[in-house]
Design a protein around this motif. Structure first.
Motif, PDB file in Angstrom:
ATOM      1  N   VAL A  91      10.640  -1.473  -5.984  1.00  0.00           N
ATOM      2  CA  VAL A  91       9.679  -1.743  -6.168  1.00  0.00           C
ATOM      3  C   VAL A  91       8.865  -2.137  -4.838  1.00  0.00           C
ATOM      4  N   HIS A  92       9.409  -3.401  -4.320  1.00  0.00           N
ATOM      5  CA  HIS A  92       8.882  -4.302  -3.165  1.00  0.00           C
ATOM      6  C   HIS A  92       8.830  -3.271  -1.825  1.00  0.00           C
ATOM      7  N   ALA A  93       9.891  -1.888  -1.985  1.00  0.00           N
ATOM      8  CA  ALA A  93       9.582  -1.179  -0.682  1.00  0.00           C
ATOM      9  C   ALA A  93       8.064   0.037  -0.778  1.00  0.00           C
ATOM     10  N   ALA A  94       7.599   0.478  -2.544  1.00  0.00           N
ATOM     11  CA  ALA A  94       6.709   1.111  -2.433  1.00  0.00           C
ATOM     12  C   ALA A  94       5.785   0.145  -2.114  1.00  0.00           C
ATOM     13  N   GLU A  95       5.698  -1.359  -2.384  1.00  0.00           N
ATOM     14  CA  GLU A  95       4.727  -1.921  -3.148  1.00  0.00           C
ATOM     15  C   GLU A  95       4.271  -2.141  -1.282  1.00  0.00           C
ATOM     16  N   CYS A  96       5.273  -2.181   0.196  1.00  0.00           N
ATOM     17  CA  CYS A  96       4.821  -2.180   1.032  1.00  0.00           C
ATOM     18  C   CYS A  96       4.073  -0.855   1.057  1.00  0.00           C
ATOM     19  N   PHE A  97       3.627  -0.425   0.454  1.00  0.00           N
ATOM     20  CA  PHE A  97       2.512   1.200   1.314  1.00  0.00           C
ATOM     21  C   PHE A  97       1.438   0.845  -0.019  1.00  0.00           C
ATOM     22  N   THR A  98       1.792   0.839  -1.448  1.00  0.00           N
ATOM     23  CA  THR A  98       0.101   0.297  -2.089  1.00  0.00           C
ATOM     24  C   THR A  98      -0.556  -1.301  -1.884  1.00  0.00           C
ATOM     25  N   THR A  99       0.027  -2.772  -1.626  1.00  0.00           N
ATOM     26  CA  THR A  99      -0.304  -3.434  -1.440  1.00  0.00           C
ATOM     27  C   THR A  99      -1.129  -3.631   0.112  1.00  0.00           C
ATOM     28  N   GLY A 100      -0.802  -2.780   1.299  1.00  0.00           N
ATOM     29  CA  GLY A 100      -1.204  -2.763   2.577  1.00  0.00           C
ATOM     30  C   GLY A 100      -3.082  -2.117   2.404  1.00  0.00           C
ATOM     31  N   THR A 101      -2.730  -0.745   1.414  1.00  0.00           N
ATOM     32  CA  THR A 101      -3.822  -0.013   1.150  1.00  0.00           C
ATOM     33  C   THR A 101      -4.884  -0.853   0.317  1.00  0.00           C
ATOM     34  N   SER A 102      -4.368  -1.671  -0.622  1.00  0.00           N
ATOM     35  CA  SER A 102      -4.692  -2.437  -1.445  1.00  0.00           C
ATOM     36  C   SER A 102      -5.575  -3.751  -0.881  1.00  0.00           C
ATOM     37  N   ALA A 103      -4.729  -4.273  -0.173  1.00  0.00           N
ATOM     38  CA  ALA A 103      -6.010  -5.488   0.565  1.00  0.00           C
ATOM     39  C   ALA A 103      -6.436  -4.567   1.911  1.00  0.00           C
ATOM     40  N   ALA A 104      -6.484  -3.132   2.281  1.00  0.00           N
ATOM     41  CA  ALA A 104      -7.576  -3.259   3.031  1.00  0.00           C
ATOM     42  C   ALA A 104      -8.929  -2.748   2.275  1.00  0.00           C
ATOM     43  N   SER A 105      -8.567  -2.373   1.019  1.00  0.00           N
ATOM     44  CA  SER A 105      -9.669  -1.951   0.111  1.00  0.00           C
ATOM     45  C   SER A 105     -10.313  -3.549  -0.219  1.00  0.00           C
TER      46      SER A 105
END
Length: 250
Positions: free
Chosen positions: A50-64
């Motif tokens: 889950v944390h590996a996947a979240e590296c991608f999702t949270t980065g995009t979310s932070a930018a948004s």
């Protein structure tokens, strides 16, 4: 890398989990972890995946959230370093300790936080900027997140919302710090456990990346009261589910 036959299902789960997480500041890890635990994967591997996947999702979310002006830089800085340290400690402990033992205690705390948020949804409290106990909150939330495969948002965002911090700023700032929390935990997991199940990681990441901009847009346009109501009910439901699973296993 062999893609799983249920790749579209993982993409859908990642999309729904990140949409909720981006709008409420919580629940991606809890949702995804519940799915993987249900498939029989051990807790340490679930948290790592889950944390590996979240590296991608949270980065995009932070930018948004940054693009939509949802981030308080002062709150972000105060949560950042304690969160990274807590994530490293939690990920390291999970490689040798049973993280499941902490779940009922965290669920009880979150149940209380959910009740406080529900009270805020039905009563008018003057909003205020939370300035105290932020660093310990960041450390504790990140450590539990790494140990249990989720919990950064429910612990940190719920606490700040219950104490009166502005909804939009809380969600945006907590989501922005989460990228660094998940990245730190993933690096420690990679060094101690290694990573597998790349097909699951890919599906969760694709769905999350697609949904992340929608969450950043949604949190700026919805009214706080119904979102607080939904957040409180979500936290209570997830906490009760965790407690029931612990004390009344199937």
């Amino acid at each position: 890398m062999e893609l799983p036959p249920d790749l579209l299902l993982y993409i859908a789960i990642g999309f729904a989990a990140q949409l909720i997480d981006g709008a409420l500041g919580m629940a991606y890890g809890v949702t995804a972890s519940s799915l993987l635990l249900g498939l029989g994967l051990p807790p340490a591997l679930v948290s790592a995946t889950v944390h590996a996947a979240e590296c991608f999702t949270t980065g995009t979310s932070a930018a948004s959230h940054h693009a939509f002006g949802n981030i308080d830089k002062r709150l972000f800085r105060r949560l950042l370093l304690p969160g990274m340290i807590g994530a490293a400690v939690g990920a390291y402990l999970l490689s040798s300790l049973p993280g499941d033992a902490l779940k009922p205690w965290i669920a009880g705390y979150l149940l209380l936080m959910g009740a406080v948020i529900l009270i805020k949804a039905f009563r008018d409290f003057p909003p205020r900027r939370v300035t105290s106990h932020i660093e310990p909150l960041g450390f504790f939330g990140a450590m539990i997140d790494a140990l249990g495969g989720g919990g950064w948002g429910p612990i940190v965002a719920s606490n700040l919302l219950a104490r009166g911090n502005e909804f939009r700023i809380t969600v945006g700032s907590v989501n922005a710090v989460e990228f660094f929390v998940t990245l730190t935990a993933s690096l420690v997991f990679l060094l101690t456990l290694g990573l597998s199940h790349w097909g699951m990681i890919l599906g969760l990441a694709i769905g999350g990346v697609i949904a992340a901009p929608l969450g950043g847009w949604l949190v700026k346009r919805v009214r706080p009261r119904p979102m607080l109501l939904f957040t409180g009910l979500l936290v209570i439901a997830l906490s009760l589910r965790t407690l029931l699973q612990h004390f009344m296993p199937a």
